[in-house]
Design a protein around this motif. Structure first.
Motif, PDB file in Angstrom:
ATOM      1  N   PHE A   1       0.693  -1.098  -0.005  1.00 32.93           N
ATOM      2  CA  PHE A   1      -0.070  -0.016  -0.043  1.00 32.93           C
ATOM      3  C   PHE A   1       0.812   1.203  -0.136  1.00 32.93           C
ATOM      4  N   ARG A   2       0.335   2.461  -0.366  1.00 31.93           N
ATOM      5  CA  ARG A   2       1.088   3.682  -0.493  1.00 31.93           C
ATOM      6  C   ARG A   2       0.153   4.648   0.387  1.00 31.93           C
ATOM      7  N   VAL A   3       1.029   5.649   0.934  1.00 29.64           N
ATOM      8  CA  VAL A   3       0.327   6.423   2.039  1.00 29.64           C
ATOM      9  C   VAL A   3       0.758   7.852   1.563  1.00 29.64           C
ATOM     10  N   ALA A   4      -0.209   9.016   1.311  1.00 31.55           N
ATOM     11  CA  ALA A   4       0.347  10.091   1.104  1.00 31.55           C
ATOM     12  C   ALA A   4       0.456  11.061   2.144  1.00 31.55           C
ATOM     13  N   PHE A   5       1.621  11.997   2.357  1.00 35.42           N
ATOM     14  CA  PHE A   5       1.783  12.749   3.467  1.00 35.42           C
ATOM     15  C   PHE A   5       1.963  14.329   2.760  1.00 35.42           C
ATOM     16  N   LYS A   6       1.037  15.122   3.416  1.00 38.03           N
ATOM     17  CA  LYS A   6       1.093  16.494   2.927  1.00 38.03           C
ATOM     18  C   LYS A   6       2.402  17.024   3.415  1.00 38.03           C
ATOM     19  N   PRO A   7       2.778  17.994   2.805  1.00 36.97           N
ATOM     20  CA  PRO A   7       3.684  18.867   3.552  1.00 36.97           C
ATOM     21  C   PRO A   7       3.479  19.264   4.868  1.00 36.97           C
ATOM     22  N   THR A   8       4.480  19.459   5.637  1.00 37.76           N
ATOM     23  CA  THR A   8       4.603  19.821   7.150  1.00 37.76           C
ATOM     24  C   THR A   8       3.558  21.169   7.344  1.00 37.76           C
ATOM     25  N   ALA A   9       2.914  21.056   8.097  1.00 40.69           N
ATOM     26  CA  ALA A   9       1.985  22.305   8.425  1.00 40.69           C
ATOM     27  C   ALA A   9       2.863  23.603   9.031  1.00 40.69           C
ATOM     28  N   THR A  10       3.695  23.020  10.085  1.00 42.66           N
ATOM     29  CA  THR A  10       4.570  24.136  10.661  1.00 42.66           C
ATOM     30  C   THR A  10       5.556  24.587   9.783  1.00 42.66           C
ATOM     31  N   ILE A  11       5.581  25.894   9.575  1.00 43.03           N
ATOM     32  CA  ILE A  11       6.601  26.358   8.598  1.00 43.03           C
ATOM     33  C   ILE A  11       6.946  27.849   9.267  1.00 43.03           C
ATOM     34  N   GLY A  12       8.365  28.153   8.838  1.00 49.04           N
ATOM     35  CA  GLY A  12       8.724  29.479   9.280  1.00 49.04           C
ATOM     36  C   GLY A  12       8.205  30.623   8.645  1.00 49.04           C
ATOM     37  N   LYS A  13       7.478  30.521   7.160  1.00 53.37           N
ATOM     38  CA  LYS A  13       7.121  31.456   6.579  1.00 53.37           C
ATOM     39  C   LYS A  13       6.174  32.124   6.927  1.00 53.37           C
ATOM     40  N   GLU A  14       5.691  33.637   6.862  1.00 54.69           N
ATOM     41  CA  GLU A  14       4.592  34.193   7.314  1.00 54.69           C
ATOM     42  C   GLU A  14       3.386  33.881   6.867  1.00 54.69           C
ATOM     43  N   GLN A  15       2.295  33.553   7.546  1.00 54.50           N
ATOM     44  CA  GLN A  15       1.027  33.112   7.191  1.00 54.50           C
ATOM     45  C   GLN A  15      -0.139  33.773   7.565  1.00 54.50           C
ATOM     46  N   ARG A  16      -1.064  34.111   6.970  1.00 53.52           N
ATOM     47  CA  ARG A  16      -2.359  34.505   7.567  1.00 53.52           C
ATOM     48  C   ARG A  16      -3.161  33.368   8.497  1.00 53.52           C
ATOM     49  N   THR A  17      -3.546  33.982   9.441  1.00 53.45           N
ATOM     50  CA  THR A  17      -4.281  33.099  10.266  1.00 53.45           C
ATOM     51  C   THR A  17      -5.463  34.163  11.404  1.00 53.45           C
ATOM     52  N   VAL A  18      -5.886  33.545  12.370  1.00 61.07           N
ATOM     53  CA  VAL A  18      -6.698  34.090  13.445  1.00 61.07           C
ATOM     54  C   VAL A  18      -6.125  33.620  14.830  1.00 61.07           C
ATOM     55  N   ASP A  19      -6.627  34.679  15.863  1.00 61.19           N
ATOM     56  CA  ASP A  19      -6.048  34.141  17.071  1.00 61.19           C
ATOM     57  C   ASP A  19      -7.362  33.468  17.840  1.00 61.19           C
ATOM     58  N   SER A  20      -6.930  32.985  19.165  1.00 63.90           N
ATOM     59  CA  SER A  20      -8.079  32.363  19.803  1.00 63.90           C
ATOM     60  C   SER A  20      -9.071  33.240  20.201  1.00 63.90           C
ATOM     61  N   LEU A  21      -9.122  34.673  20.096  1.00 67.90           N
ATOM     62  CA  LEU A  21     -10.210  35.593  20.106  1.00 67.90           C
ATOM     63  C   LEU A  21     -10.987  35.868  19.038  1.00 67.90           C
ATOM     64  N   GLY A  22     -10.482  35.302  17.762  1.00 64.74           N
ATOM     65  CA  GLY A  22     -11.019  35.355  16.500  1.00 64.74           C
ATOM     66  C   GLY A  22     -10.750  36.810  15.831  1.00 64.74           C
ATOM     67  N   VAL A  23      -9.600  37.306  16.063  1.00 64.73           N
ATOM     68  CA  VAL A  23      -9.184  38.432  15.520  1.00 64.73           C
ATOM     69  C   VAL A  23      -7.868  37.763  14.472  1.00 64.73           C
TER      70      VAL A  23
END
Lengths: 356, 356, 356, 356
Positions: free
Chosen positions: A292-314
Motif C-alpha cells: 500500500f501507499r500513503v500520501a503525506f502532505k507537506p508539514t503544516a508548521t513552517i517559518g514563512k509568515e502566513q495569515r491566520t486568526v487568534d483564539s479571540l477571533g482576530v
C-alpha cells in the motif's frame, strides 16, 4: 468512545501530551510467552526520534522507553504492558499568554471547538510525537507475527520520484538519510528538502509499505476488512491525506480483464500471477505480499509568515519559530511500519477464533 | 472481534448472505425521538438496488426493507432497530457441485483459507449485496445529523473525467444514469460502460463525496480521527482500492506554504480561505466542507475467460455467466453516502461526551 | 453503548419488543465448523416457552426459532448467525389509550424517564420474553464448550427449600414441573405456587447452577473475572436481585482457615479438597465445578389491587388482568443455563489468546 | 478482550503488578472541563492504603498518585488521564526460587494454567493492591456525577452484625477504624478481628453501599442493566463472593404483593413508598436510593499452616509469613465506593445518548 485505543485483540491505549511530563501506551492483549526487551522497542523508537539528521527537526528527545509492567524477565506474562517515554523538555508551566494564534492547518482550532474551551496547548495531543507510543507497541506487535516482514520506504518527495523495482530490505532503506532505497533519487530528495528548509517552507510525499510472508486468512469480511483497518491506521498518522492498496487509484483506469489477478499453482501453492489486489481479497489476506501507499502532505508548521486568526477571533499572521521537520517522511517510515504491525498483530490474534 | 459491527455509539451489526433467505442490520444506539419511516429507508435502498438501468446488473431484487423493531408509530424509541431485507431469488438448496472454481480477484479463496473449509458460497458474505444493510442504516443515521448534507457523485469512469466546478445537489446527481453531474461526461461514461459490457469486461473509476454543514468538533484525536474512520468505512465497501481527503495524493506535490489553509474571519465565523484539509484538521472537523475521493477497481466478475484454479487446487479457466454490473460506480454512489452517514452519526453522538 | 450486546468474542446482539412482530439475536464470533441445527436451539427454547404447565403463564407462544444466516447445511460458516422468533399474538396496533398506569416494580416508569417520552409499551423491551434470544444463543454457545455440562435447578420457592446432596442431571431436573430435583420439595413448591396463583399473588425463590468439566484458565484477572461476568449475566435476567458463588454470603461467617480450599493431588491432577471458591480463583476457573446461586424476586405482575400512579402523575390503583407467571423460577432454569453458556463460550474463545 | 478495561464511555484501563515498579490506570472518556486535583484523588487512596491501623496489613505503601496526563491547570482537557502509583517496596529482582508453593484459595495456580507457564509472581496481578487504580479513577468519576452521594460501610464482620437504621454519612463511617457506623458493633468487630489475627487466621463479612441522589434513567435495558454492571464491578473486587440489591436474597421469601414498591406522588415527584427494588427497575435507575450489599470471604492469606501443592505438583504445606490483612473489609469500603462511582459515571455519560 474517546478514540484513544487501537485494535480489538491487541489493544493499544495511548496517553500523554507533548506539554506534559511523559507519554505512553498500555498494550492489553499481548499473549504470554513472547520475548520482549527494552532494546527491541528502543531500536524502533530510535528510527522515529527527532534529531537524526539535518532533514529532521533539531529538537533533542532521546525517547527512551521504560517497560513498567507486563514483561517479567524478558518474557511477556499475559498482563498489560505499559510503556512510558519521558518528555525531556516539556514546558507547560512557563506558559502565560492568554491569547494564542492558531497555526494554519493545525488541530488547535478544531480542538478548542470540540472541547468547548481554549487550551493553549490544544495541539499538544495532536503532535506527531504521540506516534511514538504506537511505534513502541509496533515493536512488540511484530513478535506476534514473527515471520512477517514489514518494510516501508519513501517513494516520492514532492515531485522527486524513486525508481524501485527490486525487493527492498530494511538495510536498503536505512542506507538513505531520507529512507529512500533508490540512492540516486534519495540525493535529489535531500536537495529538495534542503531547499524547502532554507525557504522556511516544507514538502510532502509518498511512502510505500510492503508486507511479505503474511499469513493468509487475516481480516474480517464486512466492517473490519484488513485493508480498511490498514487505511484507518494510516489516516490516523498525522499529515496523512491518502491511502491506496494494490493497484490503487491507477487501477481504476484498467479493464477488469487487465486488473484481475489470475490464480495459479506455484510449487503446489495457490498464488496469483499478478497482485493488483495488493495481497487482500474481500477484506482477507490471500498470502500474497500486501502493498500500500500513503500520501503525506507537506508539514503544516513552517517559518514563512502566513495569515491566520487568534483564539479571540482576530485576524493576524504567524511565522513559526524554532524547530520543526521540513519533511516528515523520513521519520514517518518507521511510523507507517509500526502502525501496520499493530493492525496485523491484532488480526493475527483475532484469526485464532475463526475455526472450531 | 469478528468485524460485523460498524461504529461505537451508533452501532450497525450486519448479518446475512446472498445465498440465504434474507440479510439485515441491527442498529443499536439510535436515540429515542427520531422520525423514521419505511419510506425514508426505502428511498435510499432504491438508489442502490440492482436493475435500475442497463448500466447495472439485470438481477431483479426489489430490496424491500421491513422494520422489525425499535420504531413505534414512526418514531424511534431508543431500542435496537432491526431492518430486514429479503433475498428474492436466493438458491442455496439447488447447489450440488463438490468442486468450485475460484473467481479471480474474488474473496472465495481467502474465505476458504480463513475458515478452514471449502464453502461453495464462500463469497456470499462478500457480495456487494451486503452493503444494502449499511445503506439502510445510513438513512436513519442522517436523522441524527439532520442539517448535514452528504452528496456523492461519479467523477471518473476509467479515463473519462467529469468537470465539476459548482456545488452539486442530489438532484444534479440523479439526472444522470451513471450518477455523474457533468452530463457531457456522463454520456461518454455510459458509452465506455456499454463497450465494456459488450466485451464481457468491466470498468472502474472514482467517486467524490462532499459533506456540507458538518458540525465542527467531530472526530477523536489519536486513533479514531474522523478522516481515519471515513477511510476505513470506504475501504469496507467492496471493490474500493483507495481513499484520499482534501488535497489527497496531489497535495503531496505542493510546498507547505501553498498547502496550508489560512484561517480567516467570515461574517464573524472562523473559516479557512482554502480547504486543502478537506474539512478535517488533526482528526477533528473544523466546520468546512468535508471532501474525499474513493477509487473503485473494475468489477472482478466478468464474462471473459480467465485463468484460475479450483477448490481442489487444479488450474482451470472461468468465464462468469449471467448477471453482474459492468461498472459498480453508479450504484456505489448511495453506498458511499450511506457509509459516510453512519460514520458522521456515530461521531455526532460521541461528541455529546466531549464537555462536562 | 446502548447495552444490547453480550460478550466480547462470542457477541450476542439482541433486538425486538414484545409488542412488535418478532424478536431475535445476531451472534457474531461463532467459529466456523460447528454443527448447529434448528432442533438443537428449539429444544432449549421449548424449556423456556410459556404455557408449559399450570405453574407458568397460559399465554401461548410456540417460540419457533428461524435460522436466517450463518449456518450452511447444518454447520456454522463463521459469519453472523441471525436467529429470529416471531411474536404470535403481539398487538401494537390496537392500542389507543393516552394515559397508562405504571405497574409497581416494573420498568415502565424508568423507561419513560430514560427516553424522555411516554411509550405505552415502554415495558415491552423489559419483558422476560426478551430472554428467549439469549437462550437460543446459549444453545449454540454450548457447542463451543462441548464437554462442559451446565445444569441449573430450583433450590427454594419462597420458604420451601429443597434438599439436594447428589450430582444433579438435566433428567433429574426435568422430572419436576417446577424444575426442582428434590421431588418431595417439588410437591410442596407446586402447592405454594398454586396458593399464590389463587390469591392473585406471586412467589420467588432461588436457582442454583452447577457447571462441570470446565476448562481451567477461563476468565480475565482484573475487570472481566469469570465470576464477575457470570454475576452480570445473572443480574441481567429480569427479576434477579442477588448472586453468590461458592460459599457466597454464608462463607462470610467462616474463618479463613475453614474457608480456604486446600490443593491436593488426585490421580496426578491438582484439585481442591473443598470448593468454597466455587471453581474460580482470582477470577479464573481452576477446573473444579463452578457453583453459583441466583435470587429471583416474586413476579411483579399480580392480579391483586395495588397502589400506583399513572403516566400523567395521578395516583390510582391497578390490578393486572390476564396471563402471567405466578412464579418465574421453573421457566428461569433454562434461562440461567443459557446466559451462563454464553459467558463460558465467550471466555473459552478469549482464552485462545492467552499464550503465544 | 484481555479484560483490563472497565466501562464503555468512562473507560478505565488498568496496568501493573505488585512486583513491578508501579501500577496505574489510563482513564479515557473523561469530559473536558472538570476540576481534578491530586488531592482529590489522594484522599480516596489514603482511605484504601495499607497500614492505617492494627486491623489492616502493616505493609507500608504511601500510595502517592501522580497525574501524568489529561489534566491541565487543575481541569480535565478531554484527553486520557494517566494516574500512576509507585510500588515502594517491590522485589522482583531478588527472587530465585524455582519451585513455588501455591497458596490455598489464591489465584497463582489458575494463572499458571491460564498463561501456560509458571510465573513465580503469578498472583501479583491478582493482588488487592491493583484496586488502587480503580479507587483513584473513582475519585474522578465522582466529578461526573457531582450531586450523587455514594456511601459504603461495614454491616457485618463474621457473625457480628451492625444495627443501622439511619441515614449514614461518610463522617459516620470514618469514626470507626473498621468503618462500621454502629459504634457498639464496631467495638465487637474489632475484637473478632484481633482474635483472628492472634490465631493467625482471618475473617470476612458484608459491606453495604447506599447511593443517594442518583439521576433517574441510568442503565441499559437488556445486557447492561445498572444492577448488572454494579454486580460485575463488585465481583471484580478480590475476595467478593456475593452481591444482592434491594431486597436481595431475603426478598425471595415475600409474596409479590408484599415485595412490590407502590408508586406514590411526593411533593409532585413520582417516588415509591418502599424500596425493595433498591433504586433500579428493569435495569434502569428510578431516582430512589440505590442500595446493595457485598459479601467478602475471609482473607485467603493466613499464618496458620495449611495443606497445598507446589508448582511441580508435589503435596506440601504452607504457613504464610509476614504482613497481610486479617480482615479486608475496613479497606474495602472505599474500594466498593470507587468501583460503584466508575459504573455510575459510565452510565451517566452513556445516558447522554438516550434522546434525540
Amino acid at each position: 468512545m474517546a478514540g484513544n485505543t487501537l485494535g480489538e485483540a491487541f489493544r493499544v491505549t495511548n496517553w500523554g501530551e507533548s506539554h506534559g511530563p511523559a507519554i505512553g501506551v498500555v498494550i492489553d492483549g499481548c499473549p504470554a510467552g513472547l520475548e520482549v526487551s527494552t532494546e527491541l522497542i528502543q531500536q524502533e523508537l530510535n528510527r522515529r526520534r527527532p534529531g537524526q539528521s539535518e532533514f529532521t527537526t533539531a529538537r533533542d528527545e532521546p525517547d527512551l522507553v521504560e517497560i513498567q509492567s507486563g514483561i517479567f524477565r524478558g518474557v511477556s506474562d499475559g498482563t498489560p504492558i505499559h510503556l512510558r517515554i519521558l518528555n525531556k523538555d516539556h514546558r507547560s508551566d512557563d506558559y502565560n499568554q492568554i491569547t494564542d494564534i492558531y497555526r494554519p492547518s493545525h488541530a488547535g482550532y478544531a480542538y478548542d471547538v470540540k472541547y468547548g474551551r481554549h487550551n493553549p496547548f490544544g495541539g499538544g495531543r495532536s503532535s506527531a510525537r504521540l506516534t511514538a507510543g504506537t511505534v513502541a507497541a509496533g515493536a512488540i506487535a511484530r513478535r506476534i507475527i514473527p515471520s512477517t516482514a514489514i518494510t516501508a520506504y519513501v517513494t516520492r518527495i514532492k515531485d522527486v520520484e524513486a525508481n524501485i523495482t527490486d525487493h527492498v530490505t530494511e538495510e536498503d532503506v536505512e542506507q538513505s538519510l531520507v529512507r529512500c532505497p533508490d540512492l540516486v533519487a534519495s540525493e535529489r530528495m535531500m536537495a529538495i528538502i534542503k531547499l524547502a528548509k532554507e525557504n522556511k517552507d516544507s514538502v510532502g510525499g509518498i511512502i510505500e509499505c510492503v508486507i511479505n510472508e503474511v499469513q493468509a486468512g487475516l481480516g474480517e469480511p464486512i466492517y473490519d476488512k484488513l485493508e480498511a483497518d490498514l487505511a484507518k491506521a494510516m489516516l490516523d498518522i498525522p499529515a496523512v491525506k491518502g491511502f491506496e492498496i494494490g493497484s490503487g487509484f491507477a487501477g481504476t483506469r484498467l479493464f477488469g480483464s487487465e486488473h484481475n489477478d489470475p490464480f495459479v499453482i506455484d510449487d503446489k501453492l495457490v498464488v496469483t500471477s499478478t497482485n493488483n489486489s495488493g495481497g487482500i481479497q474481500g477484506g482477507i489476506s490471500n498470502g500474497m505480499p500486501i502493498k500500500f501507499r500513503v500520501a503525506f502532505k507537506p508539514t503544516a508548521t513552517i517559518g514563512k509568515e502566513q495569515r491566520t486568526v487568534d483564539s479571540l477571533g482576530v485576524e493576524t499572521t504567524i511565522a513559526a519559530a524554532g524547530r520543526h521537520d521540513p519533511c516528515v517522511l523520513p521519520r514517518a517510515v518507521p511510523i507507517v511500519e509500526g502502525y501496520a504491525a499493530c493492525i496485523l498483530a491484532d488480526h493475527a490474534l483475532r484469526s485464532r477464533m475463526n475455526k472450531s
